[in-house]
Write a protein that holds these residues in place. Sequence first.
Motif, mmCIF file in Angstrom:
data_model
loop_
_atom_site.group_PDB
_atom_site.id
_atom_site.type_symbol
_atom_site.label_atom_id
_atom_site.label_comp_id
_atom_site.label_asym_id
_atom_site.label_seq_id
_atom_site.Cartn_x
_atom_site.Cartn_y
_atom_site.Cartn_z
ATOM 1 N N ARG A 114 0.832 -1.209 0.000
ATOM 2 C CA ARG A 114 0.000 0.000 0.000
ATOM 3 C C ARG A 114 0.865 1.257 0.000
ATOM 4 O O ARG A 114 0.639 2.168 -0.794
ATOM 5 C CB ARG A 114 -0.938 0.024 1.203
ATOM 6 C CG ARG A 114 -1.954 1.163 1.142
ATOM 7 C CD ARG A 114 -2.741 1.301 2.437
ATOM 8 N NE ARG A 114 -1.906 1.679 3.552
ATOM 9 C CZ ARG A 114 -1.415 2.910 3.765
ATOM 10 N NH1 ARG A 114 -1.677 3.882 2.913
ATOM 11 N NH2 ARG A 114 -0.669 3.172 4.817
ATOM 12 N N THR A 115 1.864 1.306 0.842
ATOM 13 C CA THR A 115 2.722 2.491 0.896
ATOM 14 C C THR A 115 3.535 2.634 -0.385
ATOM 15 O O THR A 115 3.788 3.752 -0.831
ATOM 16 C CB THR A 115 3.654 2.482 2.125
ATOM 17 O OG1 THR A 115 4.434 1.297 2.120
ATOM 18 C CG2 THR A 115 2.867 2.574 3.415
ATOM 19 N N ASP A 118 1.185 4.126 -2.872
ATOM 20 C CA ASP A 118 0.994 5.543 -2.562
ATOM 21 C C ASP A 118 2.178 6.369 -3.054
ATOM 22 O O ASP A 118 2.006 7.467 -3.599
ATOM 23 C CB ASP A 118 0.812 5.755 -1.051
ATOM 24 C CG ASP A 118 -0.525 5.228 -0.544
ATOM 25 O OD1 ASP A 118 -1.413 4.918 -1.371
ATOM 26 O OD2 ASP A 118 -0.666 5.122 0.697
ATOM 27 N N ARG A 121 1.963 6.703 -6.861
ATOM 28 C CA ARG A 121 0.918 7.663 -7.227
ATOM 29 C C ARG A 121 1.371 9.095 -6.949
ATOM 30 O O ARG A 121 1.126 10.003 -7.750
ATOM 31 C CB ARG A 121 -0.383 7.342 -6.497
ATOM 32 C CG ARG A 121 -1.139 6.179 -7.130
ATOM 33 C CD ARG A 121 -2.505 5.987 -6.478
ATOM 34 N NE ARG A 121 -2.426 5.384 -5.157
ATOM 35 C CZ ARG A 121 -2.207 4.080 -4.931
ATOM 36 N NH1 ARG A 121 -2.043 3.260 -5.943
ATOM 37 N NH2 ARG A 121 -2.169 3.609 -3.711
ATOM 38 N N ALA A 122 2.038 9.309 -5.823
ATOM 39 C CA ALA A 122 2.525 10.650 -5.482
ATOM 40 C C ALA A 122 3.575 11.118 -6.486
ATOM 41 O O ALA A 122 3.580 12.287 -6.903
ATOM 42 C CB ALA A 122 3.101 10.657 -4.062
#
Length: 126
Positions: A114-115, A118, A121-122
């Motif tokens: 998940r991280t 993220d 995506r960032a």
Amino acid sequence: MTTQLHASTIDPRDPDVRSDAERLASRLDGGSPVEAALRSMLNDVAGGSRVVILRVEDEVTPSQAAELLGVTRQYVDRLCEDEVLPFRRLPESRHRRIRVQDVVDVATERERRRTGGDAIRAALGA
């Protein structure tokens, strides 16, 4: 080494329990990992959170594993069937038991993914 099962329930809604937890947490002033973990747990109880302490060698039911992972029991069943989450069957039964360490390992991997997602995506959004 003998493992002794100790189960007790304390109610973090009880003002005395919260006060005791806060007092005990304030007495832990060392920087050891054990003290940090205990202080964190006691601060959570003092703040009114429920805390569960399990040994890694303990076993849980699929429903309990689902609660620990924050997913449905059906999803845990799928993880077991897909051999992502190891389990054992109770003798002469269809009931499953899952080691807490295996649940923790799956939770850690899910969080890592998940991280990572993220972060990707960032980076793409920047």
